[in-house]
Design a protein around this motif. Sequence first.
Motif, PDB file in Angstrom:
ATOM      1  N   HIS A  80       0.795  -1.225   0.000  1.00  0.00           N
ATOM      2  CA  HIS A  80       0.000   0.000   0.000  1.00  0.00           C
ATOM      3  C   HIS A  80       0.832   1.283   0.000  1.00  0.00           C
ATOM      4  CE1 HIS A  80      -2.855  -3.074   1.670  1.00  0.00           C
ATOM      5  NE2 HIS A  80      -3.599  -2.527   0.730  1.00  0.00           N
ATOM      6  N   ALA A  81       2.136   1.165   0.077  1.00  0.00           N
ATOM      7  CA  ALA A  81       2.987   2.355   0.050  1.00  0.00           C
ATOM      8  C   ALA A  81       3.114   2.882  -1.378  1.00  0.00           C
ATOM      9  CB  ALA A  81       4.369   2.029   0.615  1.00  0.00           C
ATOM     10  N   GLU A  82       3.548   4.105  -1.500  1.00  0.00           N
ATOM     11  CA  GLU A  82       3.743   4.723  -2.813  1.00  0.00           C
ATOM     12  C   GLU A  82       4.877   3.987  -3.530  1.00  0.00           C
ATOM     13  OE1 GLU A  82       5.133   6.812  -5.901  1.00  0.00           O
ATOM     14  OE2 GLU A  82       6.310   7.203  -4.089  1.00  0.00           O
ATOM     15  N   PRO A  83       4.643   3.446  -4.742  1.00  0.00           N
ATOM     16  CA  PRO A  83       5.649   2.618  -5.423  1.00  0.00           C
ATOM     17  C   PRO A  83       6.996   3.297  -5.614  1.00  0.00           C
ATOM     18  CG  PRO A  83       3.514   2.389  -6.499  1.00  0.00           C
ATOM     19  CD  PRO A  83       3.378   3.496  -5.491  1.00  0.00           C
ATOM     20  N   GLY A  84       6.970   4.596  -5.861  1.00  0.00           N
ATOM     21  CA  GLY A  84       8.235   5.300  -6.046  1.00  0.00           C
ATOM     22  C   GLY A  84       9.097   5.267  -4.793  1.00  0.00           C
ATOM     23  N   ARG A  85       8.469   5.388  -3.628  1.00  0.00           N
ATOM     24  CA  ARG A  85       9.228   5.325  -2.371  1.00  0.00           C
ATOM     25  C   ARG A  85       9.796   3.932  -2.153  1.00  0.00           C
ATOM     26  NH1 ARG A  85       7.522   3.862   3.005  1.00  0.00           N
ATOM     27  NH2 ARG A  85       9.175   4.421   4.465  1.00  0.00           N
ATOM     28  N   ILE A  86       8.977   2.914  -2.382  1.00  0.00           N
ATOM     29  CA  ILE A  86       9.450   1.543  -2.216  1.00  0.00           C
ATOM     30  C   ILE A  86      10.591   1.262  -3.197  1.00  0.00           C
ATOM     31  CG2 ILE A  86       8.828  -0.897  -2.285  1.00  0.00           C
ATOM     32  CD1 ILE A  86       7.692   0.696   0.084  1.00  0.00           C
ATOM     33  N   ALA A  87      10.491   1.804  -4.400  1.00  0.00           N
ATOM     34  CA  ALA A  87      11.564   1.614  -5.385  1.00  0.00           C
ATOM     35  C   ALA A  87      12.878   2.187  -4.877  1.00  0.00           C
ATOM     36  CB  ALA A  87      11.170   2.263  -6.712  1.00  0.00           C
ATOM     37  N   ARG A  88      12.822   3.347  -4.245  1.00  0.00           N
ATOM     38  CA  ARG A  88      14.049   3.958  -3.702  1.00  0.00           C
ATOM     39  C   ARG A  88      14.643   3.087  -2.595  1.00  0.00           C
ATOM     40  NH1 ARG A  88      10.748   8.460  -4.387  1.00  0.00           N
ATOM     41  NH2 ARG A  88      10.149   8.536  -2.189  1.00  0.00           N
ATOM     42  N   LEU A  89      13.778   2.523  -1.761  1.00  0.00           N
ATOM     43  CA  LEU A  89      14.256   1.665  -0.686  1.00  0.00           C
ATOM     44  C   LEU A  89      14.727   0.308  -1.214  1.00  0.00           C
ATOM     45  CD1 LEU A  89      11.452   2.366   1.956  1.00  0.00           C
ATOM     46  CD2 LEU A  89      13.776   3.280   1.941  1.00  0.00           C
ATOM     47  N   LEU A 116      11.733  -6.278   1.561  1.00  0.00           N
ATOM     48  CA  LEU A 116      12.444  -5.718   0.415  1.00  0.00           C
ATOM     49  C   LEU A 116      13.493  -6.692  -0.109  1.00  0.00           C
ATOM     50  CD1 LEU A 116      12.950  -2.086   1.757  1.00  0.00           C
ATOM     51  CD2 LEU A 116      11.495  -2.744  -0.167  1.00  0.00           C
ATOM     52  N   THR A 117      14.113  -7.436   0.787  1.00  0.00           N
ATOM     53  CA  THR A 117      15.099  -8.431   0.371  1.00  0.00           C
ATOM     54  C   THR A 117      14.447  -9.483  -0.506  1.00  0.00           C
ATOM     55  OG1 THR A 117      16.369  -8.103   2.403  1.00  0.00           O
ATOM     56  CG2 THR A 117      16.761 -10.136   1.198  1.00  0.00           C
ATOM     57  N   GLU A 118      13.291  -9.982  -0.070  1.00  0.00           N
ATOM     58  CA  GLU A 118      12.562 -10.978  -0.861  1.00  0.00           C
ATOM     59  C   GLU A 118      12.074 -10.372  -2.173  1.00  0.00           C
ATOM     60  OE1 GLU A 118       8.665 -13.926  -0.449  1.00  0.00           O
ATOM     61  OE2 GLU A 118       9.420 -12.856   1.311  1.00  0.00           O
ATOM     62  N   LEU A 119      11.638  -9.118  -2.116  1.00  0.00           N
ATOM     63  CA  LEU A 119      11.168  -8.441  -3.325  1.00  0.00           C
ATOM     64  C   LEU A 119      12.289  -8.335  -4.347  1.00  0.00           C
ATOM     65  CD1 LEU A 119       8.944  -6.952  -4.834  1.00  0.00           C
ATOM     66  CD2 LEU A 119       9.509  -4.884  -3.533  1.00  0.00           C
ATOM     67  N   ALA A 120      13.494  -8.035  -3.876  1.00  0.00           N
ATOM     68  CA  ALA A 120      14.642  -7.964  -4.780  1.00  0.00           C
ATOM     69  C   ALA A 120      14.929  -9.323  -5.401  1.00  0.00           C
ATOM     70  CB  ALA A 120      15.867  -7.450  -4.031  1.00  0.00           C
ATOM     71  N   GLU A 121      14.881 -10.362  -4.586  1.00  0.00           N
ATOM     72  CA  GLU A 121      15.211 -11.711  -5.062  1.00  0.00           C
ATOM     73  C   GLU A 121      14.224 -12.197  -6.121  1.00  0.00           C
ATOM     74  OE1 GLU A 121      15.258 -13.843  -1.418  1.00  0.00           O
ATOM     75  OE2 GLU A 121      17.313 -13.234  -0.895  1.00  0.00           O
ATOM     76  N   ILE A 122      12.932 -11.966  -5.893  1.00  0.00           N
ATOM     77  CA  ILE A 122      11.946 -12.460  -6.855  1.00  0.00           C
ATOM     78  C   ILE A 122      11.832 -11.557  -8.079  1.00  0.00           C
ATOM     79  CG2 ILE A 122      10.625 -13.587  -5.020  1.00  0.00           C
ATOM     80  CD1 ILE A 122       8.501 -11.359  -5.358  1.00  0.00           C
TER      81      ILE A 122
END
Length: 472
Positions: free
Chosen positions: A311-320, A352-358
Motif C-alpha cells: 500500500h505504500a507509494e511505489p516510487g518510495r518503495i523503489a528507492r528503498l 524488500l530483500t525478498e522483493l529484490a530476489e523475486i
Amino acid sequence: MTVRTRFAPSPTGYLHVGGARTALFSYLYARKHGGQFVLRIEDTDLERSTAESVNAILEGMTWLGLDYDEGPFYQTERFDRYNQVIEELLEKGLAYRCDCPKDRLEKLRVDQMARKMKPRYDGRCRNRQVDPSEPHVIRFKNPVDGAVVVDDLIRGRVPFSNAELDDLIIRRSDGSPTYNLTVVVDDADMQITHVIRGDDHLNNTPRQINILKALGFEPPRYAHVPMILGDDGARLSKRHGAVSVIAYRDHGYLPEALLNYLVRLGWSHGDQEVFSVEQMIELFDIGDVNKAASAFNKDKLDWLNQQYLQHAEPGRIARLLSPHMGKLDIDPSTGPDLADVVKAQAARAKTLTELAEISAFCYQDFDEYDEGSAKKHLRPVAREALERLRAAFELMAFEDWTPEQLKHVVERVAEELEVNMGKIAQPLRVAVVGRAASPGIDETLMLVGKDATLRRIDKALAFIAARAAASS
C-alpha cells in the motif's frame, strides 16, 4: 505541566527492538500530550561504551523516524555535575564513605544467602570515619524505616520496604558515578516528568525515588514496560534471530511496519492491526499497556511488512528497494523502471530483500530453472507453443511491446493450438522467469523486455531438446 519523556540507552551495543519499543512508547506519550521527547546517552560504562554503538543508536532512531526534541545528551560530559551532587549529599549527611574490602562484602553476601536473606550491605561504615585519601566508595544513606510506593502507570501501586533496600554505591572507588545516581540527576535536571522504561528497572525505582527526595526533587511518574520474549518464552535475544533495529532495516523491513509491530506488542486498540504513526499518537495510552510480557512473532511482523509494501507509494518503495537490488549485483537502471517492478511484485514479497530476489529476473538472466517448475512445464509437449510464441514476439516492434499487445499474442497462439491459456502461459513463464510464479504473463514479458524474452525462450527450447534426447 509540560510532559517530558526520555529515552536513555546505554551505548554498549546495537539498538535492541526492546529498546526501540520503549523509545516508541516514550515518543508517543510525549507527542500525544504536547510534550517533549529527550534522547540521553548513558555512556558512563567507559569500558563497554563505544562510538560505534552510539552511532548505531542514532542511526536506528533516525531510520524509525523517532525524532527527539532535545539531545542527544551524554552522561560522560556531566561528571562535574554528578560530583557536585555527591558532595552535596555528603555534606548533608545523606551519603557516606565506605572502605569495606571486597572479601568482606563477598563473605557478607554468602552468609546472607546461606540464611536465605536478601543480600544487602549491612551499613558497617554508616557512622565510621573513613580516610578520604584512601581507596573507598560513596554510598547513599537509604532510609531504614517506612516504605516507598511506586505508583506505576502500568502496574499500579508497587510498595517497597526501605528495610529491604541497600545503601547503594553512588560513586565507585575510581571516582566514576554509578547508574542510579546519574539517572536521578539527569531526570531532575532535564525536568523529566514521565519515565517509561523496561520492567527490569523496577527494583531500581524505589532507590532512585529516595535519592530524588533526598535532593529535594519531585519524582517523575514511572511506567515499567514488560519485557519482550522469544517464541520459546525466554527473553528475546540473538538466538531467536535478529534483534537489532538496523538488522531489520538491512533485512528489508520498512520502518513504519516495525513501529506498527512494536506498538502492538503489549498494547491494542480493539481489533485494529494496522496503525499509522498519527493514529498511534492519537490512540496510544500507556495505561492500556498489558502487564504481562509479550512474545515476538516474526510471522506477524512479516504480514504487517507485506501490508505496507503493498500500500505504500511505489516510487518510495523503489528507492528503498534499489540498494537491495545492488546487493544482488543488479543495476536497476539497466532494466525496467523499478517502480513498475514494485507495482507488479510488491504483493508477492514480505520484505524488500525478498522483493529484490523475486524481481531479479527482470534485470538478469538466471543460471538454472526451478527443478519442479521445469520438470512440470518445460516438456517436449510445450516445444511447439514456445516456438510459435518466439516467432510472433520476434516480429513485434519494440514500441508494441506492451501488456495489451503481449496478451493478445499469447491468446492468439493459444487459440491456434486449441489449448487453454495455462498450457501456453506456464511454459512461457518458466522459460522467461525460471520458475512457475510471477505476475501476469503479459506484465512479466513487458518487464523482461523483448531481447531477454527471445534469448530465454531459446534457452528453454534447448533445455527441452536436451531433455527429449536424454529420454530417448
